[in-house]
Structure formats: structure tokens, C-alpha cells
Design a protein around this motif. Structure first.
Motif, mmCIF file in Angstrom:
data_model
loop_
_atom_site.group_PDB
_atom_site.id
_atom_site.type_symbol
_atom_site.label_atom_id
_atom_site.label_comp_id
_atom_site.label_asym_id
_atom_site.label_seq_id
_atom_site.Cartn_x
_atom_site.Cartn_y
_atom_site.Cartn_z
ATOM 1 N N HIS A 70 0.856 -1.196 0.000
ATOM 2 C CA HIS A 70 0.000 0.000 0.000
ATOM 3 C C HIS A 70 0.885 1.236 0.000
ATOM 4 C CE1 HIS A 70 -3.542 -2.469 0.910
ATOM 5 N NE2 HIS A 70 -2.787 -3.101 1.787
ATOM 6 N N SER A 71 0.840 1.998 -1.086
ATOM 7 C CA SER A 71 1.666 3.202 -1.134
ATOM 8 C C SER A 71 1.022 4.296 -0.297
ATOM 9 C CB SER A 71 1.843 3.657 -2.580
ATOM 10 O OG SER A 71 0.630 4.221 -3.043
ATOM 11 N N THR A 110 -3.777 2.251 -2.734
ATOM 12 C CA THR A 110 -2.977 3.251 -2.012
ATOM 13 C C THR A 110 -3.755 3.753 -0.801
ATOM 14 O OG1 THR A 110 -1.803 5.343 -2.164
ATOM 15 C CG2 THR A 110 -3.859 5.174 -3.419
#
Ligand code: CUA
Length: 338
Positions: free
Chosen positions: A260-261, A271
Motif C-alpha cells: 500500500h503506497s 494506495t
């Protein structure tokens, strides 16, 4: 003797053409480790030797099909030839010499990565699990990094661990690959020789998330590396350790950012940037609001609501690994990522 001239000339021309072709195309990516030189040379010579034998066999085969074809009116069997000791000795001895030389050279390459510890080598513990990598620097007291940061021209030993199934640690530009096996610590010795950004990938099918099992590898010069080390050490001191309330640290230690950015860039999972309060399209066509309840459920039971366009690969055991307090801290952290 005349019969040998045409296939011999054809062998020579085809060999040269193939070698020129093979040496001009890039057989392997850019090389970034000292230990990768042996595999590169070996691969190049394997292709070169194969180019010669491929040309030899095909040239004689094609020539013979035409030169010794059955002519009109020929009815009888061809000549029967029994053994030819000279030829037999040649075709036994030549391959024997070739594989022996290649075998010795390959063994040198193996010794290069398994050799006894170099002085002042940097120890990095690599933890592999479904489906993420994390990196600890025990001497520097830096833990749970989701990227490997390495100083250039510094001998490094990666101690490979796995907490579930067999994974394989592979950085293409470093050439070398080694398994991470549960219950065993494999040591892989490497010296990066080029500053740059690379990627470690898993090269062993290890479950549905295998394709997503990657982590960045950054090779820095010594000064930048020292700076990175002191930054990480300061950050670790500034924030409470696991069990504290800092959601960013808990998320990093749990490995959330492997998938997960935080900045909206695409990754294996959605994200976190702008996630809180947004409308989420689910795989079954329904919609959900990303509120506290939704995020809590997505962490402890990730398969319940799969987001459209993403595979069901999130580990199911965060409910057991993280306390409710820690999960709440992570959700509070997500709220801050607007
Ligand atoms: Cu780990 Cu494939």
C-alpha cells in the motif's frame, strides 16, 4: 576431403554470424555486483560454444541431405559403416574438456558467493514471508525496513530467513539468486559495484501473491549510506517502538507499505493516500465507504471486501499479529493521508 569443404565453410560462416549476433544483443541486463561477473562470462561462453556446435551439426545435416540423397535409379542400401575410433575419441574428449573447464569456472563463481566472511562485511537479515520482504540491520540496530539500502563496493552478507514457505531472493542486476527456506538460514555474499535503484524479486512460486513479492533495493555511495543509517536510527529513537501509538511506525513494521503506497502510486494493494472517507468500488460491484469500520474489517478479514481491480492476496493474519489498539493507530495514520 572435398565433401568436407562446403559444410566446413558453412560452419565457419554460421558460427561467426551467430557469435556476432549474440555478442551484440544484450543477453543479460546491466551488471551491478562483483559476483555477477563469473555468471556473465560463463553465459557468454556457453552461447559462443553452442553457436559453434549448432552451426556444425546443422551445416553437415543440411549438406548431407542434399549431397547424399537418393538419385534416380538408385535402388540398393547405402554404405554400412561400423566404428570409427578416431571420431569416437574426438567426440568424447572434446565435450569432456569443455564441460570440465566450464564446471571449474562455475565452481569458482559458487565459491565467490559462499566464501567465508570477508572482514568488515555488512550483515543484513532478510525476512521473507507471504508476500513481502523486510530487512534488518542488526549491527546498526535498524529493523523492519521495507527496502534494502546498500553501500557501494562494500561486501555484504544477506542472511536469508523465511517465516512460512520457500521463497527465492533474486536481484537481476546482481545475477545471484538464493532460496529463503523456513528453519534454515542461507547466507548470500555480494558486493554491489554500481550506485543505482534495483529490485529484489521472489523467484519461487510461493502462493497467489508471488508476483507481487518485490522490494526496492537502493545502492548508495558510502556517505549517503551513512546518512541514511543515522536518519533511520534517529527515526527509531523519535518514535515509540512497537506497541506504542504511532500508526506510521506500526504500519511500517507490519510491512503494510510493501503493498500500500502512501503517495498514490500504484502497488499490489490500494494506495492509502486519500483513502479515508472515499467511496470504494468492490469486486462484487457494490460500493463501500472507507470509514473506521471498513478499514478495521479490511485489516482483520481482508477477503471480506475485495477492492475492484486488486487480487485477494493480503495476509489474513493481521488480526492475530496486531492488537486492536495498534490497528486503531494504523487507521488514525491512514486518516492523515489526504
Ligand atoms: Cu515468495 Cu514467490
Amino acid at each position: 576431403m572435398k565433401r568436407f569443404i562446403i559444410p566446413a565453410i558453412s560452419t565457419a560462416i554460421a558460427t561467426v554470424a551467430l557469435i556476432v549476433f549474440l555478442w551484440r544483443i544484450r543477453l543479460t541486463p546491466f551488471l551491478a555486483s562483483a559476483q555477477g561477473r563469473v555468471p556473465d562470462v560463463l553465459l557468454r561462453w556457453l552461447f559462443t560454444i553452442s553457436a559453434f556446435f549448432f552451426s556444425l551439426v546443422l551445416s553437415f545435416l543440411i549438406y548431407e541431405v542434399f549431397a547424399f540423397r537418393r538419385r534416380r535409379g538408385e535402388e540398393g542400401d547405402g554404405l554400412t559403416i561400423y566404428n570409427n575410433p578416431t571420431l569416437e575419441i574426438i567426440w568424447t574428449a572434446v565435450p569432456l574438456i569443455i564441460v570440465t573447464v566450464l564446471g571449474i569456472y562455475g565452481a569458482i563463481g559458487l565459491v565467490n558467493i559462499r566464501q567465508p566472511p570477508a572482514q568488515n562485511e555488512l550483515v543484513i537479515d532478510v525476512q521473507a514471508r507471504q508476500w513481502a520482504w523486510s530487512f534488518d540491520y542488526p549491527v546498526q540496530n535498524i529493523r523492519n525496513m521495507s527496502e534494502a539500502v546498500l553501500p557501494v563496493n562494500q561486501p555484504i552478507v544477506f542472511r536469508l530467513h523465511s517465516s512460512d514457505v520457500i521463497h527465492s531472493f533474486w536481484i537481476t542486476q546482481f545475477r545471484i539468486k538464493m532460496d529463503a527456506i523456513p528453519g534454515i538460514t542461507n547466507e548470500l555474499r555480494l558486493t554491489p559495484i554500481q550506485v543505482g535503484d534495483y529490485r529484489v524479486e521472489c523467484a519461487e512460486i510461493c502462493g497467489t501473491g508471488h508476483t507481487y513479492m518485490m522490494a526496492p533495493v537502493r545502492v548508495l555511495n558510502q556517505a549517503d549510506f551513512d546518512q541514511w543509517v543515522s536518519q533511520q536510527q534517529q527515526a527509531a529513537q523519535a518514535t515509540p517502538a512497537a506497541g506504542g501509538q504511532d500508526g506510521r511506525t506500526i504500519a511500517q513494521q507490519a510491512g503494510c507499505q510493501n503493498c500500500h503506497s502512501l503517495d498514490g502510486s500504484p502497488s499490489a494493494g490500494p494506495t492509502w493516500k486519500g483513502l479515508y472517507g472515499s467511496q470504494v468500488k468492490l469486486a462484487d460491484g457494490a460500493e463501500a465507504t472507507a470509514n473506521d469500520e471498513y478499514l478495521y474489517r479490511s485489516i482483520i478479514d481482508p477477503s471480506a471486501q475485495i477492492v475492484q481491480g486488486f487480487p485477494d492476496i493480503m495476509p489474513k493474519d493481521f488480526g492475530g499479529k496486531l492488537s486492536d489498539e495498534q490497528i486503531k493507530a494504523i487507521i488514525d495514520f491512514i486518516k492523515t493521508l489526504k
